[in-house]
Structure formats: structure tokens, C-alpha cells
Motif scaffolding. Structure first.
Motif, PDB file in Angstrom:
ATOM      1  N   ALA A   1     -17.825  -6.438   3.517  1.00  0.00           N
ATOM      2  CA  ALA A   1     -16.851  -7.531   3.449  1.00  0.00           C
ATOM      3  C   ALA A   1     -17.046  -8.339   2.170  1.00  0.00           C
ATOM      4  O   ALA A   1     -18.158  -8.725   1.823  1.00  0.00           O
TER       5      ALA A   1
ATOM      6  N   ASP B   1      -4.933  -1.218   1.482  1.00  0.00           N
ATOM      7  CA  ASP B   1      -6.011  -1.598   2.399  1.00  0.00           C
ATOM      8  C   ASP B   1      -5.663  -2.898   3.115  1.00  0.00           C
ATOM      9  O   ASP B   1      -5.963  -3.068   4.299  1.00  0.00           O
ATOM     10  N   ASP B   2      -5.028  -3.798   2.391  1.00  0.00           N
ATOM     11  CA  ASP B   2      -4.588  -5.055   3.017  1.00  0.00           C
ATOM     12  C   ASP B   2      -3.590  -4.784   4.142  1.00  0.00           C
ATOM     13  O   ASP B   2      -3.595  -5.473   5.170  1.00  0.00           O
TER      14      ASP B   2
ATOM     15  N   ASN C   1      -5.448  -3.656   7.246  1.00  0.00           N
ATOM     16  CA  ASN C   1      -6.075  -4.787   7.928  1.00  0.00           C
ATOM     17  C   ASN C   1      -5.056  -5.702   8.591  1.00  0.00           C
ATOM     18  O   ASN C   1      -5.328  -6.297   9.637  1.00  0.00           O
TER      19      ASN C   1
ATOM     20  N   HIS D   1      -4.424  -4.499  12.009  1.00  0.00           N
ATOM     21  CA  HIS D   1      -5.607  -4.097  12.777  1.00  0.00           C
ATOM     22  C   HIS D   1      -6.054  -5.241  13.681  1.00  0.00           C
ATOM     23  O   HIS D   1      -6.112  -6.395  13.255  1.00  0.00           O
TER      24      HIS D   1
ATOM     25  N   PRO E   1      -9.742  -6.747  11.921  1.00  0.00           N
ATOM     26  CA  PRO E   1      -9.754  -6.340  10.510  1.00  0.00           C
ATOM     27  C   PRO E   1     -11.092  -6.539   9.797  1.00  0.00           C
ATOM     28  O   PRO E   1     -11.363  -5.850   8.820  1.00  0.00           O
ATOM     29  N   GLN E   2     -11.930  -7.449  10.278  1.00  0.00           N
ATOM     30  CA  GLN E   2     -13.190  -7.728   9.602  1.00  0.00           C
ATOM     31  C   GLN E   2     -14.390  -7.078  10.286  1.00  0.00           C
ATOM     32  O   GLN E   2     -15.524  -7.269   9.844  1.00  0.00           O
TER      33      GLN E   2
ATOM     34  N   PRO F   1     -15.295  -3.156   7.925  1.00  0.00           N
ATOM     35  CA  PRO F   1     -14.574  -2.991   6.653  1.00  0.00           C
ATOM     36  C   PRO F   1     -14.888  -1.692   5.925  1.00  0.00           C
ATOM     37  O   PRO F   1     -13.997  -1.063   5.360  1.00  0.00           O
TER      38      PRO F   1
ATOM     39  N   HIS G   1     -13.142   1.386   7.374  1.00  0.00           N
ATOM     40  CA  HIS G   1     -11.725   1.457   7.028  1.00  0.00           C
ATOM     41  C   HIS G   1     -11.504   2.161   5.688  1.00  0.00           C
ATOM     42  O   HIS G   1     -10.424   2.681   5.431  1.00  0.00           O
TER      43      HIS G   1
ATOM     44  N   TYR H   1      -9.289   6.546   9.306  1.00  0.00           N
ATOM     45  CA  TYR H   1      -8.453   5.663   8.482  1.00  0.00           C
ATOM     46  C   TYR H   1      -7.924   6.309   7.205  1.00  0.00           C
ATOM     47  O   TYR H   1      -6.954   5.818   6.632  1.00  0.00           O
TER      48      TYR H   1
END
Length: 526
Positions: A321, A330-331, A334, A337, A340-341, A344, A347, A353
Motif C-alpha cells: 500500500a 488499477d484504480d 479497487n 472491490h 480495496p486496501q 494490494p 491485486h 486479478y
């Protein structure tokens, strides 16, 4: 009249330029609009088609160049070294007080390679249940180091997943009984129970080498229903006893620990294990002194007296992170998702993914650059509809026209538009760049752990010995060029740190879960 004609020509030219810049989704649509605005005396239809086709292809090439830059520029050696350094700092912090990562197991012994005996190994995965009777002969003898005497593999279908509580463990015991039926007379009449090791690919709060508190399994399993917090070892042992099986569960290991143990039995230079398939994790063998006491929880004094090193479940997927090289795609992953954190790094690199990242890039290219004629296949509008296995097969097609890739893609993602060779090459290029970035990030993760271990053992990089990283998982095993790319990046990072290429080597661990479970038990008897 002349000013009016001149004005109209300027309008047409302006529209033409704007249309080309925006590259409307299909060549036919663009051609129709241009035919309406531009008179034949100004521009011939054939010229329009050629010019438009050329400009569309240029736009696609520019898009692909942008994808390549975004995926590869951030994983050049200097940037990867910076990422590795940042990751190492996060790992060091987690050695102190993070109860989710850098978790010391109860396995403090690596095999000597001289362990011998016959053991029962059980592997419970997300989709497969496997049982094997394994004979260990040691690596110094003439016989093979290990031999599977009997084995059974059963798919865990939805009906099995729906088994609640004890019913699931009774199902396990029945499969074990099926495997052991027909043992030799000597094995059947022996007074001692058969020692058993378990590879368990689900969360537990381990309380000893053969015990752990059962937690929710996820993935649709109902086995923990009514049993949360109960001892997994006892649940399995009791289920076997109910069927009269003479077995004794002595060790529980997770998949990464099993992989490390399995390869360490065959090669004593093994200190890491990498799992990279649908998920991602790494295990590492570290000295116990690098951990804060709180990381070990409550353990008997005998364990602390014996343990100088310990196999560590890093949960590396949870790191990265703030330091990973995020792109706009990638954003998007997330943004949709639920956590999302939470993982990381997973992903960025895992098979769960990679397909989704490629899907998002491809849809972007279709909508903004005219890839696939500007037509998004209906299935690709759904999240996670493009799987990594499909990409692996597409990248495996060596033919110049990508004939096999076309068949595979259209079989799984039918569409009215027929992709051209250039379209398929664009998809191939996107997948290749996403996989390249992933392999580079994995290499940086291994490098960070290698440097962490060197520091913990007070070893200079130049003095470090050859070290194996055992691996398994569908991405590492099957994705074209992934392992080679990861090894190349790892060599580059090790050399930049003062080591030599090949000093840290990726090596496939065959039958790692089963063999590792057996070795975990054998280490206790050594």
C-alpha cells in the motif's frame, strides 16, 4: 457564394479533423459521416478508407505504446529497487506488531533430508481434496527421496461445500478410509497409528503444530457452521476415530509452509516458497530473534527453547500500500472491490486479478482507440469475465495470425464483430505487458524478503549462498514466460545489491502440499 463555399469547406475540414482525433468506434461509421460531409470531388472514397484506416491504426498503436509505458516504465530496475526497499520497510514493521502478516508458524525445523518413513498426507484445497500415502527414503540413498504409494484426488463440488459442521469432517474421514483400504498386511497389523500431516488452505488460528482454532473457510464452504473456534486437529482426529481409522494427526501446515518443506527435503538450500495462482503468498525461514515476543502469542517454553528459526507465513499479498505503481486501471479494480486496501499486492500479481486488469485495459482501448472496431464484446462488460487462463492460452499461440487465440477468445467471448489480426495482437500486447509488470513486482517481493533475511542472519549480499525459492501455482507454472521474466528481474535486483545472477533461484516444487505435509510430520520424528 464563394465565401459560403469556403466556409463550408472549413467546416468540413474541422469536422474531419475532430472525427479523426476522437476516432469514432467503427471504420464504417466514420466513413459514412465523412462521405456525407466531404464531396467525392474533394476526397475519393478509397482515399478516405485508406486514410481513416491508417489513422485508426496509428491511434491504436499510440494507445498500446501508452499501455506499455505505464506497465513497464514503473518496473525498471531503479524503480523496482526503490519498491523493494519500501516493501522491506513494511515487512520489518510487521515483524513487531502486525497480527495479520509476518506470522510465525509452529514449524521451526527444516528437514535434514535424511528423514525416512511412511506417512499419510492430506491436502484440503478450495476445489480439490487429496490423500496420499507417502514413503520418504532420504536424499542420500539410491532410492528416490519420496514415493507416493497410494493416492486419491476428489473434486470438492458444491454438494460437498454445503456439508455443515461435522458432516464435512466425516466426509473427509471417509475419503481417507477409501485411500487406505487395501494396505499391506504389515501396515494393517502394526500397533502404532499411521502418522498424518495436513495441508489446510484456509484460515486457522494455529495453537500448536497439530492444532488450530477453526475459522470461517469462505469460498462457499459451510464446514465451520457451528464449529467456529473449535480445534481443527481434534475435529479431524475424532472424525477418523469414528470410522475406526488407525491414524494420528501430528502436523498442520498451510500451503506456503508445505511448499517450503517439500523442496527443502530435496534441496537444503531452500529458504523461500512462493505460491502464485489464483492467490499469492510467500513463506520464508527466519531467525526467531527478529520478531517481537507478542508475535508468538502463548507457546510452551519447550517450543521457545527448541526454536532458533521458524517458517513464516508472510501474507505478502497484504503489503505494498502506498508504494505499488498504480495505474488508472488499477484504480478501477479497487473502485469496485469490497476490500480495496486488504491485499494490494495480490491485486497486481495474482491470477485472480490479472485477467480483470487486462479486461479494463482492453475495454478502454476499444472505447477510446477503436480496438476491436470499437465494439465491446457483451461478456466483457461484466467484471472478472476475462480470466487469466484465457490470457495464458492466447499468449501461448505462436502463429503469426493468432488463429488459436482467435478461436479461444471468440469461444469464450462471442461477438458479431470479427476481430482482425491487429486486434488480436493488441490483446496479446496488453496481456503481455500486464503479466510483465506482475512478474517484476513478484521479483521485487522476493528480493525484499531476501534482503530482510540477509540482514537478520547478518549476511552480506556478496557472501550470500545459493538459495532456492520453491514455487507452485497456476500462474508460475503455466503462464507463458512468467517464471523466466520473474527470474530475470530477480537476477537483476540481486546483482544490483551486490550478489550474483542465479544466487536466488526459482525452482518448481512438485506435489508440494502432499509432500510438505508428510515432511512436516517426519521432521518431528527426526
Amino acid at each position: 457564394m464563394q465565401p459560403f463555399i469556403a466556409a463550408m469547406l472549413k467546416v468540413r475540414q474541422a469536422f474531419y479533423a475532430a472525427a479523426i482525433r476522437s476516432l469514432l468506434r467503427t471504420k464504417s461509421l466514420l466513413k459514412s459521416i465523412l462521405s456525407f460531409w466531404i464531396s467525392p470531388s474533394v476526397l475519393k472514397a478509397k482515399d478516405v478508407e485508406t486514410d481513416v484506416g491508417s489513422l485508426l491504426q496509428t491511434r491504436i498503436e499510440e494507445f498500446l505504446e501508452d499501455v506499455e509505458w505505464r506497465m513497464r516504465n514503473e518496473v525498471k530496475k531503479e524503480r523496482l529497487l526503490a519498491f523493494s526497499k519500501g516493501l522491506k520497510g513494511q515487512l520489518e514493521d510487521s515483524l513487531l506488531d502486525n497480527q495479520q502478516c509476518m506470522l510465525p508458524s509452529y514449524n521451526h525445523q527444516l528437514p535434514t533430508g535424511r528423514e525416512c518413513g511412511t506417512y499419510l498426507a492430506v491436502d484440503v484445497g478450495g476445489s480439490t481434496f487429496r490423500v496420499a500415502l507417502i514413503e520418504l527414503s532420504g536424499r542420500d540413498g539410491a532410492a528416490p527421496e519420496s514415493k507416493i504409494l497410494k493416492s486419491r484426488s476428489v473434486k470438492i463440488n458444491q454438494a460437498v461445500k454445503q456439508l455443515k459442521g461435522l458432516a464435512f469432517f466425516d466426509w473427509m474421514a471417509e475419503r481417507i478410509e477409501d485411500t487406505l483400504s487395501g494396505q499391506s498386511e504389515g501396515q494393517e497389523t502394526s500397533g502404532a497409528p499411521l502418522a498424518m500431516g495436513l495441508a489446510w488452505s484456509f484460515p486457522i488460528e494455529q495453537t500448536s503444530l497439530r492444532s488450530g482454532l477453526l475459522q470461517g473457510m469462505g469460498k462457499g464452504f459451510l464446514a465451520a457452521h457451528g464449529l467456529l473456534g473449535q480445534d481443527l486437529g481434534d475435529l479431524i482426529q475424532d472424525a477418523c476415530s469414528r470410522r475406526g481409522l488407525k491414524v494420528q494427526l501430528n502436523a498442520i501446515v498451510n500451503d506456503s509452509s508445505a511448499t517450503l518443506l517439500s523442496k527443502a527435503y530435496l534441496d537444503q538450500t531452500t529458504r523461500f516458497a512462493l505460491i502464485l495462482g489464483t492467490g499469492f503468498n510467500i513463506a520464508v525461514h527466519l531467525p526467531v530473534h527478529v520478531f517481537s515476543p507478542s508475535k508468538f502469542g502463548v507457546r510452551p517454553s519447550t517450543w521457545h527453547e527448541a526454536a532458533k528459526h521458524v517458517i513464516v507465513n508472510t501474507e505478502l499479498s497484504m503489503f505494498g500500500a502506498g508504494i505499488l505503481p498504480f495505474t488508472k486501471w488499477d484504480d478501477l479494480v479497487n473502485a469496485s472491490h469490497p476490500q480495496p486496501q486488504f491485499q494490494p499486492m495480490e491485486h497486481f500479481v495474482s491470477g485472480g486479478y490479472l485477467g480483470e486488469i487486462v479486461r479494463l485495459v482492453l475495454v478502454d482501448g476499444i472505447q477510446t482507440a477503436g480496438v476491436f472496431g470499437g465494439v465491446v464484446p457483451p461478456s466483457l462488460r461484466e467484471e472478472y469475465s476475462l480470466d487469466t487462463e484465457t490470457l495464458s492460452k492466447i499468449e501461448s499461440d505462436p502463429s503469426p495470425n493468432l488463429t488459436a487465440a482467435r478461436q479461444i477468445f471468440l469461444a469464450r467471448h462471442p461477438m458479431t464483430y470479427q476481430p482482425t489480426v491487429n486486434d488480436l495482437q493488441a490483446l496479446h500486447s496488453i496481456a503481455s505487458n500486464v503479466a510483465y509488470r506482475a512478474s517484476s513486482v513478484v521479483a521485487a517481493g522476493i528480493h525484499a524478503l531476501w534482503e530482510l533475511r540477509n540482514d537478520a542472519e547478518h549476511i552480506l549480499a556478496s557472501d550470500s549462498e545459493h538459495t532456492l525459492v520453491a514455487y507452485n501455482g497456476s500462474v508460475m507454472e503455466n503462464y507463458p514466460g512468467f517464471r523466466a521474466s520473474c527470474q530475470s528481474k530477480l537476477d537483476s535486483l540481486v546483482e544490483a545489491s551486490g550478489g550474483k545472477a542465479g544466487m536466488v533461484e526459482l525452482m518448481y516444487a512438485e506435489e508440494s502440499s502432499l509432500l510438505g505435509a508428510a515432511v512436516a510430520v517426519a521432521c518431528l520424528e527426526g
